[in-house]
Each structure stands twice: as structure tokens, then as C-alpha cells.
Design a protein around this motif. Structure first.
Motif, PDB file in Angstrom:
ATOM      1  N   LEU A  18       0.858  -1.175   0.000  1.00  0.00           N
ATOM      2  CA  LEU A  18       0.000   0.000   0.000  1.00  0.00           C
ATOM      3  C   LEU A  18       0.899   1.231   0.000  1.00  0.00           C
ATOM      4  O   LEU A  18       1.939   1.239   0.666  1.00  0.00           O
ATOM      5  N   GLU A  19       0.507   2.236  -0.756  1.00  0.00           N
ATOM      6  CA  GLU A  19       1.203   3.526  -0.731  1.00  0.00           C
ATOM      7  C   GLU A  19       0.438   4.429   0.230  1.00  0.00           C
ATOM      8  O   GLU A  19      -0.776   4.577   0.114  1.00  0.00           O
ATOM      9  N   LEU A  20       1.149   5.013   1.186  1.00  0.00           N
ATOM     10  CA  LEU A  20       0.520   5.859   2.202  1.00  0.00           C
ATOM     11  C   LEU A  20       1.211   7.212   2.216  1.00  0.00           C
ATOM     12  O   LEU A  20       2.441   7.286   2.328  1.00  0.00           O
ATOM     13  N   ALA A  21       0.420   8.268   2.077  1.00  0.00           N
ATOM     14  CA  ALA A  21       0.929   9.640   2.161  1.00  0.00           C
ATOM     15  C   ALA A  21       0.128  10.369   3.237  1.00  0.00           C
ATOM     16  O   ALA A  21      -1.097  10.453   3.139  1.00  0.00           O
ATOM     17  N   SER A  22       0.809  10.861   4.242  1.00  0.00           N
ATOM     18  CA  SER A  22       0.111  11.592   5.310  1.00  0.00           C
ATOM     19  C   SER A  22       0.076  13.077   4.974  1.00  0.00           C
ATOM     20  O   SER A  22       0.881  13.576   4.177  1.00  0.00           O
ATOM     21  N   ARG A  23      -0.861  13.779   5.597  1.00  0.00           N
ATOM     22  CA  ARG A  23      -1.000  15.218   5.368  1.00  0.00           C
ATOM     23  C   ARG A  23      -0.187  16.008   6.391  1.00  0.00           C
ATOM     24  O   ARG A  23      -0.204  15.705   7.574  1.00  0.00           O
ATOM     25  N   ARG A  24       0.492  17.019   5.864  1.00  0.00           N
ATOM     26  CA  ARG A  24       1.203  17.959   6.731  1.00  0.00           C
ATOM     27  C   ARG A  24       0.191  18.914   7.367  1.00  0.00           C
ATOM     28  O   ARG A  24      -0.980  18.932   6.986  1.00  0.00           O
ATOM     29  N   GLU A  25       0.669  19.735   8.291  1.00  0.00           N
ATOM     30  CA  GLU A  25      -0.227  20.700   8.939  1.00  0.00           C
ATOM     31  C   GLU A  25      -0.885  21.628   7.935  1.00  0.00           C
ATOM     32  O   GLU A  25      -2.030  22.038   8.126  1.00  0.00           O
ATOM     33  N   ASP A  26      -0.185  21.965   6.849  1.00  0.00           N
ATOM     34  CA  ASP A  26      -0.761  22.864   5.845  1.00  0.00           C
ATOM     35  C   ASP A  26      -1.692  22.140   4.869  1.00  0.00           C
ATOM     36  O   ASP A  26      -2.224  22.744   3.939  1.00  0.00           O
ATOM     37  N   PRO A  32       4.719   9.618  -0.580  1.00  0.00           N
ATOM     38  CA  PRO A  32       4.192   8.336  -0.103  1.00  0.00           C
ATOM     39  C   PRO A  32       5.295   7.358   0.295  1.00  0.00           C
ATOM     40  O   PRO A  32       6.408   7.411  -0.228  1.00  0.00           O
ATOM     41  N   VAL A  33       4.949   6.496   1.232  1.00  0.00           N
ATOM     42  CA  VAL A  33       5.814   5.388   1.621  1.00  0.00           C
ATOM     43  C   VAL A  33       5.097   4.102   1.244  1.00  0.00           C
ATOM     44  O   VAL A  33       3.866   4.045   1.205  1.00  0.00           O
ATOM     45  N   THR A  34       5.856   3.072   0.955  1.00  0.00           N
ATOM     46  CA  THR A  34       5.305   1.772   0.601  1.00  0.00           C
ATOM     47  C   THR A  34       5.370   0.882   1.827  1.00  0.00           C
ATOM     48  O   THR A  34       6.436   0.704   2.414  1.00  0.00           O
ATOM     49  N   ILE A  35       4.214   0.351   2.228  1.00  0.00           N
ATOM     50  CA  ILE A  35       4.141  -0.478   3.424  1.00  0.00           C
ATOM     51  C   ILE A  35       3.198  -1.656   3.180  1.00  0.00           C
ATOM     52  O   ILE A  35       2.461  -1.681   2.204  1.00  0.00           O
ATOM     53  N   TRP A  36       3.221  -2.606   4.108  1.00  0.00           N
ATOM     54  CA  TRP A  36       2.296  -3.731   4.064  1.00  0.00           C
ATOM     55  C   TRP A  36       0.966  -3.319   4.664  1.00  0.00           C
ATOM     56  O   TRP A  36       0.895  -2.477   5.547  1.00  0.00           O
ATOM     57  N   CYS A  48       3.939   0.214  11.728  1.00  0.00           N
ATOM     58  CA  CYS A  48       5.275   0.740  11.492  1.00  0.00           C
ATOM     59  C   CYS A  48       6.310  -0.171  12.152  1.00  0.00           C
ATOM     60  O   CYS A  48       6.248  -0.396  13.368  1.00  0.00           O
ATOM     61  N   MET A  49       7.241  -0.688  11.365  1.00  0.00           N
ATOM     62  CA  MET A  49       8.283  -1.573  11.889  1.00  0.00           C
ATOM     63  C   MET A  49       9.147  -0.878  12.937  1.00  0.00           C
ATOM     64  O   MET A  49       9.707  -1.526  13.809  1.00  0.00           O
ATOM     65  N   ASN A  50       9.249   0.435  12.851  1.00  0.00           N
ATOM     66  CA  ASN A  50      10.072   1.191  13.799  1.00  0.00           C
ATOM     67  C   ASN A  50       9.251   1.724  14.972  1.00  0.00           C
ATOM     68  O   ASN A  50       9.712   2.611  15.686  1.00  0.00           O
TER      69      ASN A  50
END
Length: 128
Positions: A18-26, A32-36, A48-50
């Protein structure tokens, strides 16, 4: 609260990544980051693995909104906590990760089925 359609659940839940892009404050989207991604019942989850210190996880906490893309489905989402008190849900999520991604081996899967990653579990809620 909005829910996923059956087709969205199937498509995203079956997708390898899955490609995930979070929204900044603005309101702009981060790269995007690629994750399971895993599906448990009628919910979709990412980890998040970390743990909570992971950069992309911290980004999801800014506005708790973003956009995902998987298997041809793109959706604006809210990032909700999975609920650390519900061990049964986390056990189910662990099991789906182990089953879906078993070909990667325990060394890799253990990165998302440990206490730190469980604490950084996000439920993806569609914004409609």
C-alpha cells in the motif's frame, strides 16, 4: 463513521503493498511510503516496523489524515488508533501478517509482530 465497501476491502486487503501519504499541517501530502497492509474483518490496518518513532508513523499523527493507494484503489483516509487495550484484535492482525507475508520468513515478519509495532498500529478509515 464511514466504512469500506466490500470491493475496496477485498482489493486493498489482497494487495501486496500500500502507498501511504500523510497530510502535513498545511494540508499538503508528504511523499508516499510503501508499506504492508492487512485486512481483519471489515477493517484495514498498517503497522510501522520502527514503532512510534518511525518517521512515516510520526507523520500520520500530525493531522491524522492522508491518502492511500493499493490495487488500483485510491482513497482519502483518517488514521485511527487500533486500540492498544484490545489484545484480541492485535493477535488477529499478527496472524494475518504472518499468513499473508509468510514467504518473507519470520525474520522479516517479526518486524511487524512485536510489541513496538503493535503499539504503532493504525486503522485506516475512509473519508467520504
Amino acid at each position: 463513521m464511514a466504512t469500506w465497501t466490500g470491493d475496496e476491502l477485498s482489493t486493498i486487503g489482497y494487495a501486496e503493498e500500500l502507498e501511504l501519504a500523510s497530510r502535513r499541517e498545511d494540508g499538503t501530502l508528504r511523499p508516499p511510503v510503501t508499506i504492508w497492509v492487512v485486512r481483519v474483518g471489515d477493517e484495514l490496518y498498517v503497522r510501522c516496523m520502527n514503532g512510534r518513532s518511525g518517521a512515516w508513523y510520526r507523520g500520520t499523527q500530525t493531522r491524522r489524515q492522508g491518502r492511500i493507494s493499493a490495487g488500483g484503489v485510491e482513497a482519502d483516509v483518517t488514521f485511527a488508533d487500533a486500540g492498544p487495550a484490545d489484545a484480541a484484535v492485535h493477535d488477529q492482525i499478527d496472524e494475518v501478517y504472518r499468513t499473508k507475508y509468510r514467504r518473507y520468513g519470520a525474520n522479516i515478519i517479526d518486524g511487524v509482530v512485536n510489541p513496538g509495532s503493535r503499539d504503532a498500529t493504525i486503522r485506516l478509515v475512509p473519508e467520504r
